[in-house]
Motif scaffolding. Structure first.
Motif, PDB file in Angstrom:
ATOM      1  N   THR A 176     146.813  45.577  -1.903  1.00  0.00           N
ATOM      2  CA  THR A 176     147.546  46.823  -2.123  1.00  0.00           C
ATOM      3  C   THR A 176     148.447  46.730  -3.346  1.00  0.00           C
ATOM      4  O   THR A 176     149.017  45.666  -3.633  1.00  0.00           O
ATOM      5  CB  THR A 176     148.396  47.183  -0.882  1.00  0.00           C
ATOM      6  OG1 THR A 176     147.516  47.478   0.208  1.00  0.00           O
ATOM      7  CG2 THR A 176     149.277  48.395  -1.139  1.00  0.00           C
ATOM      8  N   ILE A 177     148.556  47.850  -4.055  1.00  0.00           N
ATOM      9  CA  ILE A 177     149.512  47.996  -5.159  1.00  0.00           C
ATOM     10  C   ILE A 177     150.521  49.074  -4.766  1.00  0.00           C
ATOM     11  O   ILE A 177     150.138  50.150  -4.306  1.00  0.00           O
ATOM     12  CB  ILE A 177     148.815  48.405  -6.467  1.00  0.00           C
ATOM     13  CG1 ILE A 177     147.823  47.328  -6.919  1.00  0.00           C
ATOM     14  CG2 ILE A 177     149.839  48.639  -7.567  1.00  0.00           C
ATOM     15  CD1 ILE A 177     147.039  47.714  -8.161  1.00  0.00           C
ATOM     16  N   SER A 178     151.796  48.783  -4.957  1.00  0.00           N
ATOM     17  CA  SER A 178     152.855  49.738  -4.639  1.00  0.00           C
ATOM     18  C   SER A 178     153.709  49.942  -5.885  1.00  0.00           C
ATOM     19  O   SER A 178     154.195  48.969  -6.472  1.00  0.00           O
ATOM     20  CB  SER A 178     153.717  49.219  -3.490  1.00  0.00           C
ATOM     21  OG  SER A 178     154.781  50.100  -3.215  1.00  0.00           O
ATOM     22  N   ASN A 179     153.864  51.183  -6.303  1.00  0.00           N
ATOM     23  CA  ASN A 179     154.598  51.480  -7.538  1.00  0.00           C
ATOM     24  C   ASN A 179     155.952  52.105  -7.230  1.00  0.00           C
ATOM     25  O   ASN A 179     156.095  53.326  -7.169  1.00  0.00           O
ATOM     26  CB  ASN A 179     153.774  52.405  -8.435  1.00  0.00           C
ATOM     27  CG  ASN A 179     154.428  52.634  -9.793  1.00  0.00           C
ATOM     28  OD1 ASN A 179     155.442  52.018 -10.110  1.00  0.00           O
ATOM     29  ND2 ASN A 179     153.849  53.509 -10.586  1.00  0.00           N
ATOM     30  N   GLY A 180     156.941  51.259  -6.999  1.00  0.00           N
ATOM     31  CA  GLY A 180     158.290  51.757  -6.762  1.00  0.00           C
ATOM     32  C   GLY A 180     158.969  52.220  -8.031  1.00  0.00           C
ATOM     33  O   GLY A 180     160.019  52.872  -7.991  1.00  0.00           O
TER      34      GLY A 180
ATOM     35  N   VAL B 198     146.380  51.830  -2.522  1.00  0.00           N
ATOM     36  CA  VAL B 198     147.390  52.330  -3.459  1.00  0.00           C
ATOM     37  C   VAL B 198     148.449  53.067  -2.643  1.00  0.00           C
ATOM     38  O   VAL B 198     148.216  54.181  -2.158  1.00  0.00           O
ATOM     39  CB  VAL B 198     146.762  53.267  -4.512  1.00  0.00           C
ATOM     40  CG1 VAL B 198     147.836  53.745  -5.489  1.00  0.00           C
ATOM     41  CG2 VAL B 198     145.640  52.557  -5.265  1.00  0.00           C
ATOM     42  N   ALA B 199     149.601  52.445  -2.452  1.00  0.00           N
ATOM     43  CA  ALA B 199     150.664  53.041  -1.634  1.00  0.00           C
ATOM     44  C   ALA B 199     151.165  54.318  -2.284  1.00  0.00           C
ATOM     45  O   ALA B 199     151.377  54.378  -3.506  1.00  0.00           O
ATOM     46  CB  ALA B 199     151.810  52.047  -1.459  1.00  0.00           C
ATOM     47  N   ALA B 200     151.323  55.359  -1.469  1.00  0.00           N
ATOM     48  CA  ALA B 200     151.775  56.650  -1.984  1.00  0.00           C
ATOM     49  C   ALA B 200     152.809  57.243  -1.042  1.00  0.00           C
ATOM     50  O   ALA B 200     152.609  57.284   0.169  1.00  0.00           O
ATOM     51  CB  ALA B 200     150.582  57.609  -2.124  1.00  0.00           C
ATOM     52  N   GLY B 201     153.910  57.689  -1.602  1.00  0.00           N
ATOM     53  CA  GLY B 201     154.939  58.354  -0.808  1.00  0.00           C
ATOM     54  C   GLY B 201     154.589  59.820  -0.613  1.00  0.00           C
ATOM     55  O   GLY B 201     154.127  60.481  -1.544  1.00  0.00           O
ATOM     56  N   THR B 202     154.769  60.314   0.596  1.00  0.00           N
ATOM     57  CA  THR B 202     154.510  61.727   0.902  1.00  0.00           C
ATOM     58  C   THR B 202     155.732  62.297   1.619  1.00  0.00           C
ATOM     59  O   THR B 202     156.603  61.539   2.071  1.00  0.00           O
ATOM     60  CB  THR B 202     153.272  61.883   1.810  1.00  0.00           C
ATOM     61  OG1 THR B 202     153.607  61.436   3.141  1.00  0.00           O
ATOM     62  CG2 THR B 202     152.098  61.072   1.283  1.00  0.00           C
ATOM     63  N   PRO B 203     155.807  63.610   1.768  1.00  0.00           N
ATOM     64  CA  PRO B 203     156.957  64.194   2.486  1.00  0.00           C
ATOM     65  C   PRO B 203     157.092  63.685   3.909  1.00  0.00           C
ATOM     66  O   PRO B 203     158.189  63.709   4.478  1.00  0.00           O
ATOM     67  CB  PRO B 203     156.642  65.701   2.461  1.00  0.00           C
ATOM     68  CG  PRO B 203     155.787  65.888   1.248  1.00  0.00           C
ATOM     69  CD  PRO B 203     154.948  64.651   1.161  1.00  0.00           C
TER      70      PRO B 203
END
Length: 504
Positions: free
Chosen positions: A421-425, A370-375
């Motif tokens: 993988t799942i990426s939620n843009g 599960v793709a996740a954006g971080t700082p």
């Protein structure tokens, strides 16, 4: 007492290795963590450190022979070595021993914590304490950055920081010493005098550097590619050049002529004063390299579809209060998409497969990334055995991984082994995109913004909450028919969620 030396973990999907070099022979004295031998796999070079101090006994596997994970390599007799063995102890080990014996009573070294498999160095990102500060046991005193994760450094016990060996922005090898502290109640003085940066100079820069043997695989690759060893920065113990160092050097050296031939256009002094140049973090460098590697390696294509989200939204609104009351977690969209993907992967297993050499490895399980954006950049924590989980278990796992990702507390193990993988843009407002594969996976699903749009249903124009879906896939493994079928099955499951319950 005899201690066994066994083959360490070789990494995912690696089943054997070849003993490349023995750096010690039977009868030689060895120290804890001193390198005994080096193994080569088809992916990486692996160093084997000594688990204890003592004398090397029997060498079970000779150079050139092949071993499996956890196989016995040699034995070590613990305790004081014989006089003959003591004489052949390497000079740097003697120096270390003298330094340790010279360490003032009451002082405690603060070492680099475990960085994880295949990680050989880290950069000191932040010091939370300075020389002279008092710390409690397990209090976080510094943070390191590797090319994969951030690592916190806790105080080994209560006391006062007396010396800092590695400053912010400097690199330290695995097993290195970051700082020194005076133990609480210790006899040593904790005078606030910082260690000069020169003290952190690794042994490889001393006069004995020429005695350091580079990895055989690295020497071979440098010879084949015509790379000067002096131009390669070694990441191994004491600055030894490893195979990965040569690969990194060769990949970065190719575009260098073009960069020097076409420098950035000159800017005015006024513009230059308004610019800010910031060095990329190790995590960002790794993200950039892996994304480019994915484009260069895979035959990547993307297919699109759209899904009417009304059924999922209605179902979620109907049960979300009861769901949260019973399970203690909110019902989101990700569990529906995870379940829909698991359902589709069963019908189109090649999307859940990967290429390993000339083989295709089909996974009879789903470890969902599960793709996740971080700082600090994009990370992909993995929900293991997602195909065996309920909606509530998936939501809890995603919530936990998301919190760890934001706090920089994900371990390497939590980001390895994903099969899809799942990426939620859509959370950032993206309406449509073409996601990049997460190697060695063969598929990634891109979710996007839910937007009301006019659609035709049963001959009538109606307004529905619509989302574009994108599946990027490796055409070497997945044919166009399989990719389209997968995306259609995801669409069908989301537009009629009862299909998931009926396994249709």
């Amino acid at each position: 007492m005899s201690t066994e030396v066994r083959v360490p973990a070789l990494g995912e999907s690696v089943t054997e290795a070849t003993v490349a070099t023995w750096f010690k022979k039977p009868g030689d004295a060895v120290e804890v963590d001193e390198m005994l031998c080096e193994l080569e796999t088809d992916k990486v070079t692996v160093e084997v450190p000594s688990p204890v101090a003592g004398t090397l006994g029997e060498v079970v596997v000779a150079e050139g022979e092949t071993v499996s994970p956890d196989a016995l390599l040699a034995t070590i007799s613990e305790g004081a070595p014989s006089a003959g063995a003591e004489d052949v102890r390497p000079r740097e080990v003697e120096t270390t021993a003298k330094a340790e014996s010279a360490q003032p009573s009451g002082h405690v070294d603060i070492p680099v914590p475990s960085l994880g498999e295949s990680v050989t160095e880290a950069t000191v990102a932040t010091w939370y304490k300075k020389v002279g500060d008092t710390v409690a046991a397990d209090e976080m005193i510094a943070e390191l950055e590797t090319d994969k994760v951030s690592v916190e450094v806790p105080a080994p016990q209560s006391g006062t920081i007396s010396k800092i060996h590695i400053a912010e922005g400097e690199t330290v090898s695995a097993g290195g010493i970051l700082a020194q502290m005076a133990a609480e109640g210790g006899a040593a003085s904790a005078a606030p005098t910082a260690e000069p940066a020169a003290a952190a100079t690794p042994p490889s820069e001393s006069g004995s550097a020429k005695d350091i043997e580079n990895a055989p695989s690295a020497n071979k690759m440098m010879a084949e590619k015509g790379i000067d060893p002096a131009s390669v920065k070694g990441s191994g113990r004491d600055g030894r050049i490893m195979k990965e160092d040569v690969m990194n050097a060769s990949s970065t050296s190719a575009p260098a002529p073009a960069a020097s031939a076409a420098p950035r256009a000159p800017v005015s002094a006024d513009d230059a004063n308004r610019e800010e140049r910031v060095k990329m973090t190790r995590l960002r460098q790794t993200i950039a390299r892996r994304l480019k590697d994915a484009q260069n390696t895979a035959a990547m294509l993307t297919t699109f579809n759209e899904v009417d989200m009304k059924a999922v939204m209605d179902l979620r609104n109907t049960y979300k209060a009861e769901f949260e009351k019973k399970h203690g977690v909110r019902l989101g969209f990700m569990s529906f998409f995870t379940k829909a993907c698991v359902h589709a992967l069963k019908e189109v297993p090649e999307v859940n497969a990967e290429i390993d050499g000339t083989d295709i490895v089909y996974k009879n399980f789903v470890h969902m990334g599960v793709a996740a954006g971080t700082p600090t950049g994009l990370v992909v924590p993995v929900i293991r055995d997602a195909d065996q989980m309920s909606f509530a278990e998936i939501e809890k796992a995603i919530g936990e991984k998301g919190r760890k990702a934001r706090d920089g507390k994900l371990s390497m193990a939590e980001m390895q082994g994903g099969t899809f993988t799942i990426s939620n843009g859509g959370v950032y407002g993206s309406l449509m995109s073409s996601p990049i594969l997460n190697p060695p996976q063969s598929g990634i699903l891109g979710m996007h913004k839910i937007q009301d749009r006019p659609v035709v249903i049963n001959g009538e124009i109606v307004i529905r909450p619509m989302m574009y879906l994108a599946l990027s896939y490796d055409h070497r493994v997945v044919d166009g028919k399989g990719a389209v079928t997968f995306l259609v099955r995801v669409k069908e499951a989301l537009e009629d969620p009862q299909r998931l319950l009926m396994d249709l």
